[in-house]
Design a protein around this motif. Structure first.
Motif, PDB file in Angstrom:
ATOM      1  N   GLN A  51      20.503  15.243   4.539  1.00  0.00           N
ATOM      2  CA  GLN A  51      21.151  16.315   4.045  1.00  0.00           C
ATOM      3  C   GLN A  51      22.485  16.310   5.106  1.00  0.00           C
ATOM      4  OE1 GLN A  51      18.990  19.977   3.307  1.00  0.00           O
ATOM      5  NE2 GLN A  51      20.258  20.502   1.157  1.00  0.00           N
ATOM      6  N   SER A  52      22.289  15.877   5.853  1.00  0.00           N
ATOM      7  CA  SER A  52      23.383  16.522   7.792  1.00  0.00           C
ATOM      8  C   SER A  52      23.981  15.106   7.505  1.00  0.00           C
ATOM      9  CB  SER A  52      22.657  16.845   8.794  1.00  0.00           C
ATOM     10  OG  SER A  52      22.108  18.126   8.611  1.00  0.00           O
ATOM     11  N   LEU A  53      23.227  13.878   6.792  1.00  0.00           N
ATOM     12  CA  LEU A  53      24.348  12.387   7.369  1.00  0.00           C
ATOM     13  C   LEU A  53      25.140  12.792   6.091  1.00  0.00           C
ATOM     14  CD1 LEU A  53      21.297   9.849   8.059  1.00  0.00           C
ATOM     15  CD2 LEU A  53      22.980  10.755   9.707  1.00  0.00           C
ATOM     16  N   MET A  54      24.700  13.524   4.933  1.00  0.00           N
ATOM     17  CA  MET A  54      25.553  13.014   3.098  1.00  0.00           C
ATOM     18  C   MET A  54      26.757  13.931   3.385  1.00  0.00           C
ATOM     19  SD  MET A  54      23.056  12.605   0.322  1.00  0.00           S
ATOM     20  CE  MET A  54      22.051  11.612  -0.263  1.00  0.00           C
ATOM     21  N   ALA A  55      26.792  14.557   4.867  1.00  0.00           N
ATOM     22  CA  ALA A  55      27.538  16.254   4.581  1.00  0.00           C
ATOM     23  C   ALA A  55      28.703  15.285   6.153  1.00  0.00           C
ATOM     24  CB  ALA A  55      27.071  17.774   4.903  1.00  0.00           C
ATOM     25  N   TYR A  56      28.062  15.196   7.032  1.00  0.00           N
ATOM     26  CA  TYR A  56      28.753  14.784   8.010  1.00  0.00           C
ATOM     27  C   TYR A  56      28.966  13.110   8.208  1.00  0.00           C
ATOM     28  CZ  TYR A  56      28.111  20.018   9.309  1.00  0.00           C
ATOM     29  OH  TYR A  56      28.625  21.242   8.913  1.00  0.00           O
ATOM     30  N   PRO A  57      29.623  12.757   7.248  1.00  0.00           N
ATOM     31  CA  PRO A  57      29.450  11.150   7.530  1.00  0.00           C
ATOM     32  C   PRO A  57      30.169  10.819   8.523  1.00  0.00           C
ATOM     33  CG  PRO A  57      30.717  11.377   5.463  1.00  0.00           C
ATOM     34  CD  PRO A  57      30.391  13.245   5.452  1.00  0.00           C
ATOM     35  N   SER A  58      30.632  10.688   9.253  1.00  0.00           N
ATOM     36  CA  SER A  58      31.801  10.583  10.429  1.00  0.00           C
ATOM     37  C   SER A  58      31.112  11.707  11.695  1.00  0.00           C
ATOM     38  CB  SER A  58      32.814  10.410  10.448  1.00  0.00           C
ATOM     39  OG  SER A  58      33.390  12.015  10.324  1.00  0.00           O
ATOM     40  N   LYS A  60      29.066  12.562  15.152  1.00  0.00           N
ATOM     41  CA  LYS A  60      28.354  12.096  15.939  1.00  0.00           C
ATOM     42  C   LYS A  60      27.059  12.261  16.324  1.00  0.00           C
ATOM     43  CE  LYS A  60      27.956  12.702  21.173  1.00  0.00           C
ATOM     44  NZ  LYS A  60      26.381  11.930  20.851  1.00  0.00           N
ATOM     45  N   LEU A  61      26.281  13.123  15.025  1.00  0.00           N
ATOM     46  CA  LEU A  61      25.035  12.368  14.621  1.00  0.00           C
ATOM     47  C   LEU A  61      24.954  10.910  13.801  1.00  0.00           C
ATOM     48  CD1 LEU A  61      22.166  13.962  14.452  1.00  0.00           C
ATOM     49  CD2 LEU A  61      23.227  15.319  12.289  1.00  0.00           C
ATOM     50  N   ALA A  62      25.344  11.314  12.341  1.00  0.00           N
ATOM     51  CA  ALA A  62      25.854   9.695  11.950  1.00  0.00           C
ATOM     52  C   ALA A  62      25.532   8.949  12.578  1.00  0.00           C
ATOM     53  CB  ALA A  62      26.273  10.399  10.326  1.00  0.00           C
ATOM     54  N   LYS A  63      26.593   8.718  13.818  1.00  0.00           N
ATOM     55  CA  LYS A  63      27.506   7.096  14.301  1.00  0.00           C
ATOM     56  C   LYS A  63      25.680   7.124  15.369  1.00  0.00           C
ATOM     57  CE  LYS A  63      32.291   8.146  13.898  1.00  0.00           C
ATOM     58  NZ  LYS A  63      33.323   8.304  14.469  1.00  0.00           N
ATOM     59  N   ASP A  64      25.373   8.437  15.862  1.00  0.00           N
ATOM     60  CA  ASP A  64      24.544   7.768  16.567  1.00  0.00           C
ATOM     61  C   ASP A  64      22.843   7.235  15.646  1.00  0.00           C
ATOM     62  OD1 ASP A  64      26.022   8.160  18.916  1.00  0.00           O
ATOM     63  OD2 ASP A  64      25.321  10.752  19.298  1.00  0.00           O
ATOM     64  N   PHE A  65      22.775   7.827  14.845  1.00  0.00           N
ATOM     65  CA  PHE A  65      21.780   7.181  14.407  1.00  0.00           C
ATOM     66  C   PHE A  65      21.649   5.851  13.760  1.00  0.00           C
ATOM     67  CE2 PHE A  65      19.544   6.881  10.618  1.00  0.00           C
ATOM     68  CZ  PHE A  65      18.052   7.134  10.769  1.00  0.00           C
ATOM     69  N   ALA A  66      23.037   5.257  13.570  1.00  0.00           N
ATOM     70  CA  ALA A  66      23.345   4.584  12.466  1.00  0.00           C
ATOM     71  C   ALA A  66      23.388   2.878  14.016  1.00  0.00           C
ATOM     72  CB  ALA A  66      24.847   4.283  11.767  1.00  0.00           C
ATOM     73  N   ALA A  67      24.138   3.508  14.836  1.00  0.00           N
ATOM     74  CA  ALA A  67      23.305   3.022  16.452  1.00  0.00           C
ATOM     75  C   ALA A  67      22.688   2.237  16.392  1.00  0.00           C
ATOM     76  CB  ALA A  67      24.640   3.215  17.254  1.00  0.00           C
ATOM     77  N   THR A  68      21.540   3.172  16.966  1.00  0.00           N
ATOM     78  CA  THR A  68      20.189   3.385  16.856  1.00  0.00           C
ATOM     79  C   THR A  68      19.431   2.520  15.968  1.00  0.00           C
ATOM     80  OG1 THR A  68      20.062   5.639  18.121  1.00  0.00           O
ATOM     81  CG2 THR A  68      18.308   4.884  17.404  1.00  0.00           C
ATOM     82  N   VAL A  69      19.785   2.899  14.915  1.00  0.00           N
ATOM     83  CA  VAL A  69      18.449   2.092  13.715  1.00  0.00           C
ATOM     84  C   VAL A  69      19.520   0.293  13.968  1.00  0.00           C
ATOM     85  CG1 VAL A  69      18.377   1.275  11.588  1.00  0.00           C
ATOM     86  CG2 VAL A  69      18.346   3.816  12.562  1.00  0.00           C
ATOM     87  N   GLN A  70      20.851   0.269  14.100  1.00  0.00           N
ATOM     88  CA  GLN A  70      21.473  -1.389  14.443  1.00  0.00           C
ATOM     89  C   GLN A  70      20.416  -1.513  15.773  1.00  0.00           C
ATOM     90  OE1 GLN A  70      25.537  -1.429  14.332  1.00  0.00           O
ATOM     91  NE2 GLN A  70      25.172  -4.118  14.628  1.00  0.00           N
ATOM     92  N   SER A  71      20.043  -1.162  16.961  1.00  0.00           N
ATOM     93  CA  SER A  71      19.295  -1.480  17.961  1.00  0.00           C
ATOM     94  C   SER A  71      18.276  -1.318  17.738  1.00  0.00           C
ATOM     95  CB  SER A  71      20.381  -0.298  18.831  1.00  0.00           C
ATOM     96  OG  SER A  71      19.118  -0.516  20.432  1.00  0.00           O
ATOM     97  N   ALA A  72      17.498  -0.683  16.893  1.00  0.00           N
ATOM     98  CA  ALA A  72      16.100  -0.451  16.898  1.00  0.00           C
ATOM     99  C   ALA A  72      15.402  -1.394  16.064  1.00  0.00           C
ATOM    100  CB  ALA A  72      15.483   0.651  16.080  1.00  0.00           C
ATOM    101  N   GLN A  73      16.450  -2.724  15.252  1.00  0.00           N
ATOM    102  CA  GLN A  73      15.919  -3.353  14.127  1.00  0.00           C
ATOM    103  C   GLN A  73      16.073  -5.318  15.329  1.00  0.00           C
ATOM    104  OE1 GLN A  73      18.971  -3.622  11.943  1.00  0.00           O
ATOM    105  NE2 GLN A  73      17.698  -2.194  10.387  1.00  0.00           N
ATOM    106  N   GLN A  74      15.785  -4.482  16.746  1.00  0.00           N
ATOM    107  CA  GLN A  74      16.446  -6.050  17.416  1.00  0.00           C
ATOM    108  C   GLN A  74      14.598  -5.949  18.301  1.00  0.00           C
ATOM    109  OE1 GLN A  74      19.062  -8.461  16.993  1.00  0.00           O
ATOM    110  NE2 GLN A  74      19.608  -6.843  16.123  1.00  0.00           N
ATOM    111  N   GLU A  75      14.057  -4.178  17.947  1.00  0.00           N
ATOM    112  CA  GLU A  75      12.923  -4.750  18.702  1.00  0.00           C
ATOM    113  C   GLU A  75      12.213  -5.718  18.629  1.00  0.00           C
ATOM    114  OE1 GLU A  75      11.979  -3.289  21.538  1.00  0.00           O
ATOM    115  OE2 GLU A  75      13.687  -1.557  21.402  1.00  0.00           O
ATOM    116  N   LYS A  76      10.704  -5.906  18.729  1.00  0.00           N
ATOM    117  CA  LYS A  76       9.568  -7.503  18.721  1.00  0.00           C
ATOM    118  C   LYS A  76       8.841  -6.438  17.540  1.00  0.00           C
ATOM    119  CE  LYS A  76      10.943 -10.032  22.446  1.00  0.00           C
ATOM    120  NZ  LYS A  76      10.148 -10.585  23.813  1.00  0.00           N
TER     121      LYS A  76
END
Length: 235
Positions: A51-58, A60-76
């Motif tokens: 809900q929070s991501l949908m309500a506040y797409p821009s 800091k919470l949403a941006k940090d989460f997107a960056a975290t997922v992108q970085s985590a996808q590089q894990e082995k």
């Protein structure tokens, strides 16, 4: 043998526990699986995060989460990826303890089934949405107005009505979650809608449905300018 297991509430199919079931080769049976209150609460936390991501797409919470997922996808390994995302959740103020699988289950449920979208403010099935254009933004009723949303300039409504014969346990092939979903134009014409990947459409088989309404969440104060803190409501 291993099976991916998802325990869900029978009426809504809202997820309660995500796990794995493995056979006991000594007895050729599967041991009992128990869903704890903490696991169920974590799914609700995943839903609130969605809900929070949908309500506040821009935010800091949403941006940090997107960056975290992108970085985590590089894990082995998947385990390392999940840990990296769990570490991020633990840095937040409202979502500590949330796990990536719980978030995925909850967010997938929101996109896959109409259940949550059809719940009223009291949590019971049945809800009416009034449709507005961006040009209506300056015509919201004031905070102390007795004017209802139906009285405001609108472009029709969408009504979720729970069927009397809706099955329980719910049918997982029924994306409408036992609702009849009806669009009514300002002229009184009606169309039956189907829930499809987070959208309400009149033709789920068309490449471009004539009617396509995207579900989302926003602040309760967005429409009627009533102070509500950070409380969200479906839009």
């Amino acid at each position: 043998m291993l099976y991916q297991l998802l325990i869900a509430k029978p009426k809504s199919l809202f997820p309660v526990k995500d796990g794995v079931a493995s056979v006991d080769f000594g007895t050729l049976t599967y041991p009992p699986v128990t869903a704890s209150q903490d696991e169920a609460a974590n799914m609700v936390k995943g839903y609130r995060f969605t809900q929070s991501l949908m309500a506040y797409p821009s935010s800091k919470l949403a941006k940090d989460f997107a960056a975290t997922v992108q970085s985590a996808q590089q894990e082995k390994t998947p385990q390392a990826m999940e840990k990296a995302i769990a570490d991020y959740f633990n840095t937040t103020k409202g979502y500590q303890g949330l796990t990536f699988p719980s978030y995925v289950c909850a967010s997938t449920f929101v996109r896959s089934f109409a259940w949550q979208w059809g719940l009223g403010d009291d949590g019971s099935p049945g809800r009416t949405y009034w449709l507005y254009a961006a040009s209506d933004a300056g015509h919201q009723p004031p905070q102390d107005s007795k004017e209802s949303d139906a009285d405001s300039p609108n472009h029709g409504s969408v009504q979720f009505t729970r069927k009397d014969d809706a099955p329980e346990p719910a049918d997982p092939t029924d994306r409408n979650s036992g609702y009849t979903i009806t669009y009514t134009s300002t002229d009184g014409d009606t169309k039956q809608l189907c829930f499809s990947d987070g959208q309400l459409v009149d033709d789920p088989h068309a490449d471009v449905p004539p009617v396509c309404l995207q579900g989302g969440y926003g602040l309760k104060s967005h429409r009627r300018r009533i102070p509500s803190g950070h409380d969200t409501r479906p839009l």
